[in-house]
Design a protein around this motif. Structure first.
Motif, short mmCIF file in Angstrom:
data_model
loop_
_atom_site.label_atom_id
_atom_site.label_comp_id
_atom_site.label_asym_id
_atom_site.label_seq_id
_atom_site.Cartn_x
_atom_site.Cartn_y
_atom_site.Cartn_z
N GLY A 4 0.75 -1.14 -0.01
CA GLY A 4 0.05 0.01 0.01
C GLY A 4 0.88 1.10 -0.06
O GLY A 4 0.64 2.31 -0.75
N GLN A 5 1.82 1.28 0.81
CA GLN A 5 3.08 2.33 0.63
C GLN A 5 3.49 2.70 -0.58
O GLN A 5 3.63 3.88 -1.24
CB GLN A 5 3.84 2.30 1.92
N ARG A 6 3.94 1.69 -1.06
CA ARG A 6 4.62 1.51 -2.35
C ARG A 6 3.89 2.14 -3.50
O ARG A 6 4.12 2.55 -4.27
CB ARG A 6 5.28 0.28 -2.79
N ILE A 41 -4.73 -2.90 -6.40
CA ILE A 41 -4.77 -4.14 -5.87
C ILE A 41 -3.77 -4.70 -4.95
O ILE A 41 -2.90 -4.15 -4.60
CB ILE A 41 -3.95 -5.13 -7.28
N GLY A 42 -4.36 -5.42 -3.90
CA GLY A 42 -3.85 -5.72 -2.77
C GLY A 42 -3.62 -4.89 -1.74
O GLY A 42 -3.04 -5.01 -0.59
N LEU A 43 -4.48 -3.72 -1.92
CA LEU A 43 -4.37 -2.55 -0.81
C LEU A 43 -5.40 -2.90 0.31
O LEU A 43 -6.56 -3.46 0.16
CB LEU A 43 -4.70 -1.19 -1.25
N ASP A 44 -5.06 -2.54 1.44
CA ASP A 44 -6.02 -2.50 2.63
C ASP A 44 -7.14 -1.65 2.47
O ASP A 44 -7.01 -0.67 1.63
CB ASP A 44 -5.57 -2.55 4.03
N VAL A 45 -8.21 -1.44 3.23
CA VAL A 45 -9.15 -0.65 3.13
C VAL A 45 -8.74 0.88 3.32
O VAL A 45 -9.39 1.66 2.46
CB VAL A 45 -10.34 -0.92 4.00
N ILE A 46 -7.95 1.12 4.37
CA ILE A 46 -7.49 2.37 4.52
C ILE A 46 -6.81 3.11 3.34
O ILE A 46 -6.89 3.98 2.93
CB ILE A 46 -6.59 2.61 5.76
N SER A 47 -5.87 2.11 2.83
CA SER A 47 -4.86 2.65 1.67
C SER A 47 -5.85 2.81 0.30
O SER A 47 -5.62 3.76 -0.22
CB SER A 47 -4.14 1.73 1.34
N LYS A 48 -6.73 2.08 0.23
CA LYS A 48 -7.63 2.17 -0.80
C LYS A 48 -8.34 3.35 -0.80
O LYS A 48 -8.51 4.11 -1.95
CB LYS A 48 -8.77 0.93 -0.99
#
Length: 320
Positions: free
Chosen positions: A153-155, A178-185
Motif C-alpha cells: 500500500g505504501q509503495r 490491487i492488494g491494498l488494505d481498506v485504509i490505503s484504498k
C-alpha cells in the motif's frame, strides 16, 4: 467536449510459438485487441474493465507507446504514441499496480529527485507538486525509507505520487488498488477524486474492484477478447449483465429463509443468510425492510464479481 484520447479500429496481434513435438514449434497469432474504437474527453475519469486477458493492459501499453498497434489509428493529445513516445511521456503519467517505477534500493525521496531531473521539472513546480502529493497521500514518514522496505500500500501511494510530479495531462492507472488494505484504498480514491476535480487530469482506470469504479467514474467501458462490449454508465452495465449484489445478514437466532420482495435468499447457514438483489438497485430500501421485519444483528454488502458480469454479457452475445 474535446477528444483527448482517440482510438479508431485499433488492433494488436502477437505472434506466439508453441511446442508441437520434441524439436518442432508451431507459430500462431493471438489477437489481444480487435478493432477497438473509443474516445475519452479531456478531464474525464473513465473505468476500463474486463476479465483477465481481455486486452486492458495491452491497450494501456499502446496508449503510452510501449507497444505499437498492428492496425488502426491511435492518438493521445493529437500525438501518435508509437512514433513520438518521448514527446508524449512529458504529458502522461502511468501506474502499473504490479510493477513499480521507483528505484528499489533507494529511499523514496531519492526516486523523486531522479524523476525531477529526468523530466526536467522546474524546481518550484517540483517542490509544490511533491509537497501536495506527500500531504494528500500521507507519505511524510516514508520519504527516507528504501522502496524495498515499503508495504504494498505504501509503495503504491509512492508510485502514484511519482507519476504526478511532472503534472501529466492524462493518468493511466492499471490496477492501482490491487492488494491494498481498506485504509490505503480510501486514501488513493480520495486523492484521485481530488486530482480530477482540482486539476482536470484525464484518468483511465483499469481495475477488478467495482468499488473503485463506483466511487470514481461516471463512465465505464468493458472490453472482452479485445473488443469493446459496453460503453456507458455503471448502472447500465449492471442491467445489461443482470448482475446482483449480495447482502449478508446476521440474525439474532437461526430462522427460516428470509422472505422479502426486494431480494431472494440464496444461502442459509445458521443465523447467517445471503440475500441477492439487482446490482442496479440501492441497498437502502432492502436494509430498511429487513430491520423492520427481522431481528438483524449485523449486515455486510458484497459487490458483484465483474468477471461474472462480463461472462453473462459475453454468453448473451454468443447466443444471439
Amino acid at each position: 467536449m474535446e477528444a483527448f484520447i482517440e482510438l479508431d479500429g485499433v488492433e494488436k496481434v502477437f505472434d506466439v510459438r508453441r511446442r508441437a513435438g520434441l524439436l518442432r514449434r508451431e507459430k500462431s497469432q493471438v489477437r489481444a485487441v480487435d478493432g477497438l474504437s473509443f474516445t475519452v474527453a479531456r478531464g474525464e475519469m473513465v473505468g476500463y474493465i474486463g476479465p483477465n486477458g481481455a486486452g486492458k493492459s495491452t491497450t494501456i501499453k499502446m496508449l503510452t507507446g510501449i507497444l505499437t498497434p498492428s492496425g488502426g489509428r491511435l492518438r493521445v493529445a493529437g500525438i501518435d504514441p508509437a512514433r513520438e513516445r518521448t514527446r508524449l511521456a512529458r504529458r502522461i503519467g502511468v501506474v502499473f499496480g504490479q510493477r513499480t517505477t521507483l528505484w528499489w534500493d533507494l529511499p523514496l525521496k531519492d526516486s523523486y529527485r531522479l524523476m525531477h531531473r529526468m523530466y526536467r521539472i522546474p524546481d518550484q513546480r517540483f517542490r509544490e507538486n511533491l509537497e501536495r502529493c506527500v500531504e494528500l497521500l500521507d507519505l511524510g514518514e516514508l520519504l527516507e525509507v528504501p522502496v524495498r522496505q515499503l508495504s504494498l500500500g505504501q509503495r503504491m501511494r509512492g508510485d502514484i505520487a511519482a507519476a504526478l510530479l511532472h503534472d501529466p495531462e492524462v493518468l493511466y492507472l492499471d490496477e492501482p488498488t490491487i492488494g491494498l488494505d481498506v485504509i490505503s484504498k480510501a486514501k488513493v480514491r480520495d486523492f484521485l477524486r481530488d486530482l480530477n476535480a482540482d486539476r482536470g487530469t484525464t484518468v483511465l482506470l483499469t481495475t477488478h474492484d467495482l468499488t473503485d469504479i463506483e466511487q470514481l467514474c461516471r463512465r465505464v467501458m468493458v472490453i472482452d477478447h479485445g473488443r469493446l462490449m459496453y460503453d456507458g454508465a455503471l448502472a447500465g452495465l449492471h442491467e445489461v449483465g443482470e448482475s446482483e449484489r449480495t447482502l449478508i445478514v446476521d440474525l439474532e437466532r437461526e430462522l427460516p429463509p428470509v422472505v422479502i420482495d426486494l431480494a431472494r435468499t440464496v444461502r442459509v447457514e445458521g443465523p447467517r443468510q445471503w440475500l441477492a438483489f439487482p446490482a442496479s438497485q440501492s441497498a437502502a430500501p432492502l436494509v430498511s425492510a429487513l430491520a423492520a421485519r427481522y431481528p438483524v444483528m449485523d449486515l455486510s454488502l458484497r459487490e458483484p464479481d465483474i468477471e461474472a458480469v462480463i461472462a453473462k454479457m459475453y454468453a448473451g452475445r454468443s447466443g444471439q
